[in-house]
Design an enzyme around this catalytic site. Structure first.
Site, short mmCIF file in Angstrom:
data_model
loop_
_atom_site.label_atom_id
_atom_site.label_comp_id
_atom_site.label_asym_id
_atom_site.label_seq_id
_atom_site.Cartn_x
_atom_site.Cartn_y
_atom_site.Cartn_z
N HIS A 175 -94.76 7.96 2.53
CA HIS A 175 -96.14 7.56 2.22
C HIS A 175 -96.62 6.35 3.02
CE1 HIS A 175 -93.55 4.88 0.07
NE2 HIS A 175 -94.58 4.13 -0.25
N ASP A 176 -95.75 5.73 3.79
CA ASP A 176 -96.12 4.55 4.59
C ASP A 176 -96.24 4.88 6.07
OD1 ASP A 176 -95.96 2.85 2.37
OD2 ASP A 176 -93.86 2.36 2.75
N GLU A 189 -84.69 1.15 -0.18
CA GLU A 189 -85.53 1.05 1.03
C GLU A 189 -85.16 -0.23 1.75
OE1 GLU A 189 -90.17 0.87 2.44
OE2 GLU A 189 -89.44 -0.39 0.82
N ASP A 193 -89.41 5.13 -8.71
CA ASP A 193 -89.55 4.04 -7.75
C ASP A 193 -89.35 2.74 -8.51
OD1 ASP A 193 -90.41 2.68 -5.32
OD2 ASP A 193 -91.50 4.52 -4.86
N ASP A 219 -87.61 -0.21 -3.89
CA ASP A 219 -88.56 -0.76 -2.93
C ASP A 219 -88.04 -2.07 -2.32
OD1 ASP A 219 -91.39 -0.30 -2.02
OD2 ASP A 219 -91.64 -2.33 -2.79
O1 ISL Z 1 -94.16 0.01 6.69
C1 ISL Z 1 -93.06 -0.48 6.95
C2 ISL Z 1 -92.06 0.19 7.84
O2 ISL Z 1 -92.61 0.65 9.03
C3 ISL Z 1 -92.63 -1.80 6.45
O3 ISL Z 1 -93.67 -2.71 6.54
C4 ISL Z 1 -92.06 -1.73 5.06
O4 ISL Z 1 -91.11 -0.72 4.99
C5 ISL Z 1 -93.04 -1.42 4.00
O5 ISL Z 1 -94.21 -2.09 4.11
C6 ISL Z 1 -92.40 -1.69 2.63
O6 ISL Z 1 -92.81 -0.63 1.87
C7 ISL Z 1 -92.71 -0.59 0.49
O7 ISL Z 1 -93.13 -1.78 -0.16
C8 ISL Z 1 -94.51 -2.11 -0.03
C9 ISL Z 1 -95.44 -0.92 -0.30
O8 ISL Z 1 -96.73 -1.23 0.14
C10 ISL Z 1 -94.97 0.35 0.38
O9 ISL Z 1 -95.80 1.42 0.04
C11 ISL Z 1 -93.55 0.56 -0.02
O10 ISL Z 1 -93.01 1.76 0.46
C12 ISL Z 1 -94.77 -3.21 -1.00
O11 ISL Z 1 -94.33 -2.84 -2.27
#
Ligand code: ISL
Ligand code: CA
Length: 550
Positions: free
Chosen positions: A322-323, A249, A98, A199
């Site tokens: 994971h989000d 991403e 990542d 990211d």
């Molecule tokens: O969650 C989301 C999509 O539905 C968006 O807000 C966005 O894609 C996400 O928050 C961005 O994610 C990435 O960067 C963040 C981190 O918290 C996430 O875990 C990561 O995947 C900040 O680094």
């Protein structure tokens, strides 16, 4: 389409904190990943995407990095990492790192220096502005609530943070900063890692003057004016020198815009993750509020991305990470038809055009956690949301209901290895509770059951290896307007396969299209008992999936 290893690969995403705890402190770690490599090899995946493992104060579980060239204490050390890389490679598994370089931690030495004085050489590595009449420099909002600006006493001005205030945004205008990032990337590539998941890469470039957002941030801090210059420079300086895979991403990228990032002639990225599917059931004003989705919209998204990238670039396929909430809870049925619907959704991801990504636990049908108390949640986004809504005077019960279906913690509960205490994840208290359904949803019982979701994934992955039509074939949608069935034909030279997916819990009929009626049907995979006797019509059972070779 040009042949590439990363088009043929299946990627498995690991959230190390929740994968396997090897030393009994309640937190997953690198040695835990090593211990489970044989499991992943048995599943058949080609690549592991490791969520951030770098040194971090963990305000956002590693997405706030304080040292890019060292390992997070809880996860182990660099020797552990080197061993993980070697052990993975020995098994023919590649490792994707990542890369989090839109921002660092506020504890990164660059930021500590930058915040110490207006004259520090690192100052310009970040984005600083004076307040406007005692107010914030502009109206930008943090993704995790509140203003995107934080006041710094020492220098009497504000710094930008699109995520938490412990995640200050880097200033990509600064060339020295960019050079340091490229050097750091090479440090990992020279160790032998096989690529990067980048990211929020499309947030790097911010529009000059940092103007207020009027209706949306596109072109201001998302897909900003210099983003292609930066990615091209990164390609030139770094990517082109290695045989690697890159996936960016990319929230807020449309299928029309995507070829600019992944076009094979563009010298930028191999793939991006778009979020159209992930946003499909989000209330546009508040992602914690979910609205119903329709199959028609899912089909439109899959087809549009297929068509807009066709002969231009490559797509990635995922329905959770994971989000996001768990795929089977969101798009399938996590009760009566959990097994059937998990397999059906997997069939879509592994037979459509693009590289499939499996998020840990998906292969055993792990579900949302649905925690009932706010004290069970750990995620900073969730906790900020809770506090903000309580302040607004919204009823706690309503807030918790939203969090239960949307919180990122739904995907972050420990991997369920067996039915012993704590799901066999740890013998200490886990950093976040296990999902109580580990008693019956776990790897051990999946491996003991020939009909498990696990073996279905194993077979899908194998089919992809054996049938290049699944990777490189063209795709034709059948019955575009059918509200229940997603069906398509893949074709490569004289090879054709037909995929039929019933997306709901009702029985429905599928009429074999005229031109296929006389073909010989051979079932490649299905999630119910069935045979090769195909007449004119097929009665599909709840969430039934069938893939025929014609
Ligand atoms: O969650 C989301 C999509 O539905 C968006 O807000 C966005 O894609 C996400 O928050 C961005 O994610 C990435 O960067 C963040 C981190 O918290 C996430 O875990 C990561 O995947 C900040 O680094
Ligand atoms: Ca541990």
């Amino acid at each position: 389409m040009k042949k590439e290893w990363w088009k043929e690969a299946v990627v498995y995403q690991i959230y190390p904190r929740s994968f396997y705890d090897s030393n009994g402190d309640g937190i997953g770690d690198l040695n835990g990943v090593i211990e489970k490599l044989d499991y992943l090899k048995f599943l058949g995946v080609d690549v592991i995407w490791l969520c951030p493992i770098y040194k971090s104060p963990n305000d956002d579980n590693g997405y706030d990095i304080s040292d890019y060239k060292n390992i997070m204490d809880e996860f182990g050390n660099m020797d552990d990492f080197d061993r993980l890389l070697k052990e993975a490679h020995n098994r023919g598994i590649k490792i994707l790192m990542d890369l989090v370089v839109n921002h660092t931690s506020d504890e990164h030495e660059w930021f500590v220096k930058a915040a110490s004085s207006k004259y520090n050489p690192y100052r310009d590595y970040y984005i600083w502005r004076e307040g406007k009449n005692g107010q914030y420099p502009n109206n930008w909002k943090s993704f995790f609530g509140g203003s995107a600006w934080e006041y710094n006493e020492k220098t009497e001005d504000y710094y930008l943070h699109l995520f938490t205030k412990k995640q200050p945004d880097l200033n990509w205008e600064n060339e020295n900063m960019r050079r340091e990032i490229y050097k750091m990337m090479k440090f990992w590539l020279d160790k032998g890692v096989d690529g990067f998941r980048m990211d929020v890469f499309n947030f790097y470039s911010k529009k000059e003057g940092l103007p207020d957002v009027v209706d949306n941030p596109d072109g201001i801090y998302i897909n900003g004016p210099k983003i292609h210059d930066y990615i091209k420079e990164m390609h030139e300086e770094v990517f082109q020198h290695y045989d690697i895979m890159t996936v960016g991403e990319a929230p807020c990228v449309s299928s029309k815009m995507a070829p600019l990032y992944v076009g094979e002639d563009r010298k930028e990225l191999n793939m991006i993750f778009h979020f159209e599917l992930m946003d499909i059931s989000n209330d546009p004003k508040d992602k914690f509020i979910k609205v119903p989705w329709e199959l028609k919209d899912i089909k439109d998204i899959f087809m549009r991305w297929y068509e807009d990238l066709k002969d231009k670039g490559w797509n990635s396929l995922f329905m959770n990470n994971h989000d996001q909430p768990r795929m089977v809870s969101r798009f399938g049925n996590d009760k009566e038809y959990r097994v059937e619907s998990a397999k059906m959704l997997a069939t879509l991801l592994h037979t459509f055009v693009g590289t499939p990504y499996i998020y840990q636990g998906e292969e055993i049908g792990m579900t949302n956690a649905y925690f009932e108390n706010i004290s069970d949640y750990r995620d900073v986004e969730t906790l900020n949301y809770y506090n903000e809504k309580i302040k607004e005077g919204i009823d706690e019960e309503i807030i918790l209901k939203r969090i239960q279906i949307t919180s990122r913690d739904n995907a972050r509960t420990p991997m369920q290895w067996d039915n012993s205490e704590n799901a066999g994840f740890t013998n200490a208290t886990p950093w976040i509770n296990v999902n109580p359904n580990y008693k019956y949803i776990n790897v051990k019982s999946a491996l003991e059951d020939r009909n498990s979701i696990f073996y279905y994934y194993q077979k899908l992955i194998k089919l992809r290896k054996e049938n290049s039509v699944i990777v490189y074939g063209d795709l034709n949608l059948i019955y575009k307007d059918d509200k229940n069935i997603f069906s398509y034909v893949r074709k490569l030279e004289d090879k054709e396969i037909l995929v039929i997916l019933n997306f709901f819990d009702k029985e429905v009929e599928f009429e074999i299209p005229q031109k296929y009626k006389n073909k010989k049907f051979e079932l490649l995979i299905g999630n119910y008992e069935t045979d090769n006797q195909v007449k004119n019509k097929i009665k599909l059972r709840p969430y039934e999936a069938r893939v025929y070779s014609l």
